[in-house]
Design a protein around this motif. Sequence first.
Motif, PDB file in Angstrom:
ATOM      1  N   GLN A   2       0.519  -6.517   5.580  1.00 24.40           N
ATOM      2  CA  GLN A   2      -0.655  -6.942   4.574  1.00 24.40           C
ATOM      3  C   GLN A   2      -0.955  -8.456   4.286  1.00 24.40           C
ATOM      4  O   GLN A   2      -2.140  -8.581   3.935  1.00 24.40           O
ATOM      5  CB  GLN A   2      -0.236  -5.917   3.090  1.00 24.40           C
ATOM      6  CG  GLN A   2      -0.368  -4.585   3.034  1.00 24.40           C
ATOM      7  CD  GLN A   2      -0.072  -3.948   1.733  1.00 24.40           C
ATOM      8  OE1 GLN A   2       0.682  -2.894   1.842  1.00 24.40           O
ATOM      9  NE2 GLN A   2      -0.378  -4.645   0.848  1.00 24.40           N
TER      10      GLN A   2
ATOM     11  N   GLU B 119       0.769  -1.303  -0.137  1.00 24.06           N
ATOM     12  CA  GLU B 119      -0.118  -0.011  -0.126  1.00 24.06           C
ATOM     13  C   GLU B 119       0.942   1.235   0.146  1.00 24.06           C
ATOM     14  O   GLU B 119       0.429   2.217  -0.447  1.00 24.06           O
ATOM     15  CB  GLU B 119      -0.814  -0.277   1.461  1.00 24.06           C
ATOM     16  CG  GLU B 119      -1.874  -1.102   1.233  1.00 24.06           C
ATOM     17  CD  GLU B 119      -2.745  -1.312   2.468  1.00 24.06           C
ATOM     18  OE1 GLU B 119      -2.638  -0.294   3.267  1.00 24.06           O
ATOM     19  OE2 GLU B 119      -3.806  -2.081   2.452  1.00 24.06           O
ATOM     20  N   THR B 120       2.062   1.105   0.329  1.00 21.06           N
ATOM     21  CA  THR B 120       2.917   2.366   0.404  1.00 21.06           C
ATOM     22  C   THR B 120       3.760   2.516  -0.703  1.00 21.06           C
ATOM     23  O   THR B 120       4.397   3.596  -0.796  1.00 21.06           O
ATOM     24  CB  THR B 120       4.082   2.395   1.642  1.00 21.06           C
ATOM     25  OG1 THR B 120       4.565   0.652   1.656  1.00 21.06           O
ATOM     26  CG2 THR B 120       3.446   2.173   3.004  1.00 21.06           C
ATOM     27  N   LYS B 121       3.837   1.284  -1.623  1.00 20.81           N
ATOM     28  CA  LYS B 121       4.445   1.514  -2.908  1.00 20.81           C
ATOM     29  C   LYS B 121       3.533   0.843  -3.901  1.00 20.81           C
ATOM     30  O   LYS B 121       4.111  -0.409  -4.496  1.00 20.81           O
ATOM     31  CB  LYS B 121       5.725   0.785  -2.957  1.00 20.81           C
ATOM     32  CG  LYS B 121       6.617   1.675  -2.041  1.00 20.81           C
ATOM     33  CD  LYS B 121       8.189   0.853  -1.774  1.00 20.81           C
ATOM     34  CE  LYS B 121       8.870   1.706  -0.938  1.00 20.81           C
ATOM     35  NZ  LYS B 121      10.292   1.148  -0.610  1.00 20.81           N
TER      36      LYS B 121
ATOM     37  N   GLN C 162      10.694   3.778  -4.943  1.00 21.25           N
ATOM     38  CA  GLN C 162      11.450   4.866  -4.355  1.00 21.25           C
ATOM     39  C   GLN C 162      12.596   5.170  -5.159  1.00 21.25           C
ATOM     40  O   GLN C 162      13.348   6.383  -4.821  1.00 21.25           O
ATOM     41  CB  GLN C 162      11.724   4.196  -2.871  1.00 21.25           C
ATOM     42  CG  GLN C 162      12.629   5.370  -1.963  1.00 21.25           C
ATOM     43  CD  GLN C 162      12.924   4.941  -0.527  1.00 21.25           C
ATOM     44  OE1 GLN C 162      11.726   4.478   0.148  1.00 21.25           O
ATOM     45  NE2 GLN C 162      13.929   4.884  -0.178  1.00 21.25           N
TER      46      GLN C 162
ATOM     47  N   ASP D 191      14.801   1.373   4.511  1.00 23.37           N
ATOM     48  CA  ASP D 191      13.771   1.274   3.586  1.00 23.37           C
ATOM     49  C   ASP D 191      13.431   0.175   3.531  1.00 23.37           C
ATOM     50  O   ASP D 191      12.148  -0.400   3.367  1.00 23.37           O
ATOM     51  CB  ASP D 191      14.191   1.837   2.326  1.00 23.37           C
ATOM     52  CG  ASP D 191      14.539   3.324   2.360  1.00 23.37           C
ATOM     53  OD1 ASP D 191      14.258   4.158   3.083  1.00 23.37           O
ATOM     54  OD2 ASP D 191      15.708   3.744   1.692  1.00 23.37           O
TER      55      ASP D 191
ATOM     56  N   ARG E  57      11.531  -1.250   6.529  1.00 23.33           N
ATOM     57  CA  ARG E  57      10.148  -0.695   6.734  1.00 23.33           C
ATOM     58  C   ARG E  57       9.102  -1.423   5.359  1.00 23.33           C
ATOM     59  O   ARG E  57       7.769  -1.755   5.719  1.00 23.33           O
ATOM     60  CB  ARG E  57       9.925   0.724   6.198  1.00 23.33           C
ATOM     61  CG  ARG E  57      10.530   1.749   7.416  1.00 23.33           C
ATOM     62  CD  ARG E  57      10.412   3.165   7.275  1.00 23.33           C
ATOM     63  NE  ARG E  57      11.502   3.544   6.361  1.00 23.33           N
ATOM     64  CZ  ARG E  57      12.577   4.053   7.034  1.00 23.33           C
ATOM     65  NH1 ARG E  57      12.795   4.216   8.327  1.00 23.33           N
ATOM     66  NH2 ARG E  57      13.521   4.365   5.985  1.00 23.33           N
ATOM     67  N   ASP E  58       9.724  -1.673   4.448  1.00 23.17           N
ATOM     68  CA  ASP E  58       8.965  -2.544   3.209  1.00 23.17           C
ATOM     69  C   ASP E  58       8.544  -3.786   3.895  1.00 23.17           C
ATOM     70  O   ASP E  58       7.706  -4.413   3.638  1.00 23.17           O
ATOM     71  CB  ASP E  58       9.779  -2.806   2.031  1.00 23.17           C
ATOM     72  CG  ASP E  58      10.057  -1.487   1.447  1.00 23.17           C
ATOM     73  OD1 ASP E  58       9.290  -0.523   1.500  1.00 23.17           O
ATOM     74  OD2 ASP E  58      11.020  -1.507   0.395  1.00 23.17           O
TER      75      ASP E  58
ATOM     76  N   GLN F 285       5.820  -3.825   6.200  1.00 25.08           N
ATOM     77  CA  GLN F 285       4.543  -3.570   5.654  1.00 25.08           C
ATOM     78  C   GLN F 285       4.046  -4.631   4.694  1.00 25.08           C
ATOM     79  O   GLN F 285       2.736  -5.019   4.629  1.00 25.08           O
ATOM     80  CB  GLN F 285       4.615  -2.336   4.664  1.00 25.08           C
ATOM     81  CG  GLN F 285       3.544  -2.033   3.685  1.00 25.08           C
ATOM     82  CD  GLN F 285       2.393  -1.375   4.566  1.00 25.08           C
ATOM     83  OE1 GLN F 285       2.736  -0.890   5.677  1.00 25.08           O
ATOM     84  NE2 GLN F 285       1.121  -1.521   4.019  1.00 25.08           N
TER      85      GLN F 285
END
Length: 268
Positions: free
Chosen positions: A114, A15-17, A89, A103, A106-107, A110
């Motif tokens: 999900q 959802e963030t990418k 990114q 980074d 954090r991925d 996420q």
Amino acid sequence: MMLPRELTHDNIALETKPTAKIHYTFAAGNKSKEEPHRLVVFLNGLMTDKSTWLPVMAGIIRSHRDKGFPCLLAYDRYGQGLTEDRDPQDKGRDSRRGHDVADTVRDLHQLMTQIWLEKFGETAELRLILVANSIGCAIARLYAEYYPGRVEALLLLDPMIANSKFDWFPDPDSRDFDSSELPPDVTADVLREQRAKFANFFAPDVINKEGLDRRNLAELLPCSDKPRLAPTHGYDPVVTVVEHDPERFALESLQVRANDHRTLELNS
């Protein structure tokens, strides 16, 4: 190799990418509902993808099918293995060094959130066991720091030394170098050659196909024994470190160098 039916493969967009998809392999586990929400996550090195973990996951399922096994997850990071999409990114940046380990952590968070929601319709507080190799060990350590109280155990297989520039061999060109301390079969020229080869392969500024920037890793993880991992549900995490067998690693390294040399000859 025939894989157990419990192992499923899929792609997911974070959802963030949302413009890129990550390929992953998952097994839902067969523990009872009374068991905690435990997830074992396998983290790749730089030169390997999740396919190296599939025999391990298959072995866990087959040997524990009757007794019960936890949920299992392996995935290919952006630009790695079956994840063909690059990290969104990286757009507008140097694609060779577009994102760092922070980074990636954090991925990972996420991704797990999900997948768990998609598979089970809930966002439970997962109890994590992180099994990692090489750079994956740095990802696992930093995850445990960024998300305290979630990691029950770390199994670190041949972890890279995050706070090092990999400048370990004596420098024959330094002022305090003493050639009399060298073994009989090692010369200053041999040291120069090995230092150069090691740096070209392992140094933090060496680029990689996924665009993972390692140049700030020593700042992200400056100490090998800190910070102390936070307890999980009242218990201290279990940390197990397994290193290379030095003789086998030396043999494999020579084989890799020989293959690289043959490739250069074929392409020349």
